[in-house]
Design an enzyme around this catalytic site. Structure first.
Site, PDB file in Angstrom:
ATOM      1  N   ASP A  12       0.834  -1.211   0.000  1.00  0.00           N
ATOM      2  CA  ASP A  12       0.000   0.000   0.000  1.00  0.00           C
ATOM      3  C   ASP A  12       0.867   1.258   0.000  1.00  0.00           C
ATOM      4  O   ASP A  12       2.017   1.234   0.437  1.00  0.00           O
ATOM      5  CB  ASP A  12      -0.914  -0.032   1.239  1.00  0.00           C
ATOM      6  CG  ASP A  12      -2.110   0.887   1.096  1.00  0.00           C
ATOM      7  OD1 ASP A  12      -2.372   1.372  -0.029  1.00  0.00           O
ATOM      8  OD2 ASP A  12      -2.783   1.135   2.112  1.00  0.00           O
ATOM      9  N   HIS A  29       2.484   3.809  -8.895  1.00  0.00           N
ATOM     10  CA  HIS A  29       2.233   2.401  -9.232  1.00  0.00           C
ATOM     11  C   HIS A  29       3.398   1.819 -10.045  1.00  0.00           C
ATOM     12  O   HIS A  29       3.767   0.658  -9.863  1.00  0.00           O
ATOM     13  CB  HIS A  29       0.921   2.264 -10.009  1.00  0.00           C
ATOM     14  CG  HIS A  29      -0.285   2.616  -9.198  1.00  0.00           C
ATOM     15  ND1 HIS A  29      -0.452   2.195  -7.899  1.00  0.00           N
ATOM     16  CD2 HIS A  29      -1.391   3.360  -9.490  1.00  0.00           C
ATOM     17  CE1 HIS A  29      -1.608   2.659  -7.431  1.00  0.00           C
ATOM     18  NE2 HIS A  29      -2.187   3.373  -8.376  1.00  0.00           N
ATOM     19  N   LEU A 123      11.416 -20.294  -4.611  1.00  0.00           N
ATOM     20  CA  LEU A 123      10.554 -19.240  -4.078  1.00  0.00           C
ATOM     21  C   LEU A 123       9.188 -19.391  -4.741  1.00  0.00           C
ATOM     22  O   LEU A 123       9.109 -19.661  -5.945  1.00  0.00           O
ATOM     23  CB  LEU A 123      11.140 -17.854  -4.400  1.00  0.00           C
ATOM     24  CG  LEU A 123      10.299 -16.654  -3.957  1.00  0.00           C
ATOM     25  CD1 LEU A 123      10.246 -16.554  -2.432  1.00  0.00           C
ATOM     26  CD2 LEU A 123      10.855 -15.342  -4.527  1.00  0.00           C
TER      27      LEU A 123
HETATM   28  C1  IPE Z   1      -5.475  -2.824  -0.581  1.00  0.00           C
HETATM   29  O1  IPE Z   1      -5.099  -1.505  -0.652  1.00  0.00           O
HETATM   30  C2  IPE Z   1      -5.398  -3.466  -1.925  1.00  0.00           C
HETATM   31  C3  IPE Z   1      -4.049  -3.602  -2.502  1.00  0.00           C
HETATM   32  C4  IPE Z   1      -2.935  -3.298  -1.924  1.00  0.00           C
HETATM   33  C5  IPE Z   1      -4.032  -4.159  -3.807  1.00  0.00           C
HETATM   34  P1  IPE Z   1      -6.159  -0.331  -0.811  1.00  0.00           P
HETATM   35  O2  IPE Z   1      -5.392   0.924  -0.745  1.00  0.00           O
HETATM   36  O3  IPE Z   1      -7.004  -0.552  -2.011  1.00  0.00           O
HETATM   37  O4  IPE Z   1      -7.064  -0.532   0.478  1.00  0.00           O
HETATM   38  P2  IPE Z   1      -8.066   0.470   1.155  1.00  0.00           P
HETATM   39  O5  IPE Z   1      -9.059   0.851   0.113  1.00  0.00           O
HETATM   40  O6  IPE Z   1      -7.264   1.647   1.612  1.00  0.00           O
HETATM   41  O7  IPE Z   1      -8.645  -0.284   2.303  1.00  0.00           O
HETATM   42  C1  IPE Z   2      -1.420   0.390  -3.427  1.00  0.00           C
HETATM   43  O1  IPE Z   2      -1.265   1.767  -3.402  1.00  0.00           O
HETATM   44  C2  IPE Z   2      -1.651  -0.141  -4.809  1.00  0.00           C
HETATM   45  C3  IPE Z   2      -3.006  -0.627  -5.057  1.00  0.00           C
HETATM   46  C4  IPE Z   2      -3.986  -0.660  -4.200  1.00  0.00           C
HETATM   47  C5  IPE Z   2      -3.288  -1.132  -6.372  1.00  0.00           C
HETATM   48  P1  IPE Z   2      -2.489   2.758  -3.347  1.00  0.00           P
HETATM   49  O2  IPE Z   2      -2.873   3.125  -4.747  1.00  0.00           O
HETATM   50  O3  IPE Z   2      -3.582   2.221  -2.525  1.00  0.00           O
HETATM   51  O4  IPE Z   2      -1.841   4.008  -2.647  1.00  0.00           O
HETATM   52  P2  IPE Z   2      -2.508   4.974  -1.583  1.00  0.00           P
HETATM   53  O5  IPE Z   2      -3.032   4.111  -0.478  1.00  0.00           O
HETATM   54  O6  IPE Z   2      -3.602   5.700  -2.285  1.00  0.00           O
HETATM   55  O7  IPE Z   2      -1.396   5.865  -1.138  1.00  0.00           O
HETATM   56 MG    MG Z   3      -4.130   2.376  -0.573  1.00  0.00          MG
END
Ligand code: IPE
Ligand code: IPE
Ligand code: MG
Length: 238
Positions: A12, A29, A123
């Site tokens: 995240d 990303h 792995l």
């Molecule tokens: C969880 O992260 C999903 C992934 C890392 C793919 P999100 O950023 O989407 O989760 P929420 O929405 O903050 O709970």
């Molecule tokens: C995690 O990073 C990637 C996915 C959920 C695909 P986020 O896109 O959720 O990044 P934040 O949480 O908005 O910073």
């Molecule tokens: Mg997120």
């Protein structure tokens, strides 16, 4: 406790990582996708056997369409490149989640990568794509009900162990350690069944900045914990 056999990660913070640098979310990303290779290598070096990464949740479809598109492109790019990582790490790749909703081209690439890498087992990398625990459990229940209806299984044979066999994760052990980057303290529909007894590690570091050192820190924190399964602490020598 030593090195965890299986680490699951909620990757995240890509968006916030980018925003803090004045960049668009998709730049975060891109950086996050690059980090997957670095962490695979680090995990292998540290002796981790299973790594399960949350790449796209069933809820992530509700993000702006251009962002969803960019994420799908990055996943496709990763699958195109992964042959090298697969060979370098002698890595078996699996995908969990409902892939039937993905673009057919992406589905093909997933199937190919899984097939090509099936000969390796140093792995085990599992990527969760269009994955949500509730969706996984409902799909599992449907399959189980079909088997009961077809007289392939008795209701009395439904146990935690047999239910696990219907989940996407049937071939992999439960995670010993869950890591979530970037400060959120929730599971976001990730591996709810499988994480029943996993240790949890939360860090404020955003995923693109989560490097080998940070992984080592998480493993060290895990190693120093007293892990129990409902029992009592082992008696210490007096
Ligand atoms: C969880 O992260 C999903 C992934 C890392 C793919 P999100 O950023 O989407 O989760 P929420 O929405 O903050 O709970
Ligand atoms: C995690 O990073 C990637 C996915 C959920 C695909 P986020 O896109 O959720 O990044 P934040 O949480 O908005 O910073
Ligand atoms: Mg997120």
């Amino acid at each position: 406790m030593g090195v965890p056999q299986h680490i699951a990660i909620i990757m995240d913070g890509n968006g916030r990582w980018a925003a803090s640098r004045g960049l668009p979310r998709t730049a975060g990303h891109t950086q996050g996708a690059k980090n997957v290779e670095r962490i695979c290598l680090a995990a292998k070096k540290l002796g981790v056997k299973y790594l399960t990464l949350y790449a796209f949740s069933t809820e992530n479809w509700s993000r702006p369409q251009p962002e969803v598109k960019a994420l799908m492109k990055l996943l496709e790019g990763y699958l195109d490149r992964c042959q090298k990582t697969v060979e370098e790490n002698k890595m078996r790749l699996r995908v969990i989640g409902d892939i039937t909703r993905l673009d057919p081209k992406l589905q093909e690439k997933i199937k190919d990568a899984q097939q090509i890498s099936a000969i390796y087992h140093d792995l085990n990398l599992t990527i969760a794509i269009n994955y949500g625990s509730r969706d996984e459990m409902v799909r599992a229940m449907r399959k189980m009900c079909e088997d009961v209806k077809a007289d392939k299984r008795l209701i009395s044979e439904i146990t935690p162990e047999s239910f696990s066999e219907y989940l996407d994760t049937k071939d992999i052990p439960d995670p010993d350690l869950l890591i979530r980057t970037s400060g959120e303290l929730r599971l976001s529909n990730y591996l709810l069944w499988q994480l029943a007894y996993s240790e949890m590690y939360f860090t404020d570091i955003a995923w693109p900045d989560f490097d080998e050192k940070e992984l080592e820190k998480a493993i060290n924190a895990f190693s120093s914990r007293d892990r129990r399964y409902g029992g009592i602490q082992e008696e210490k020598n007096v």
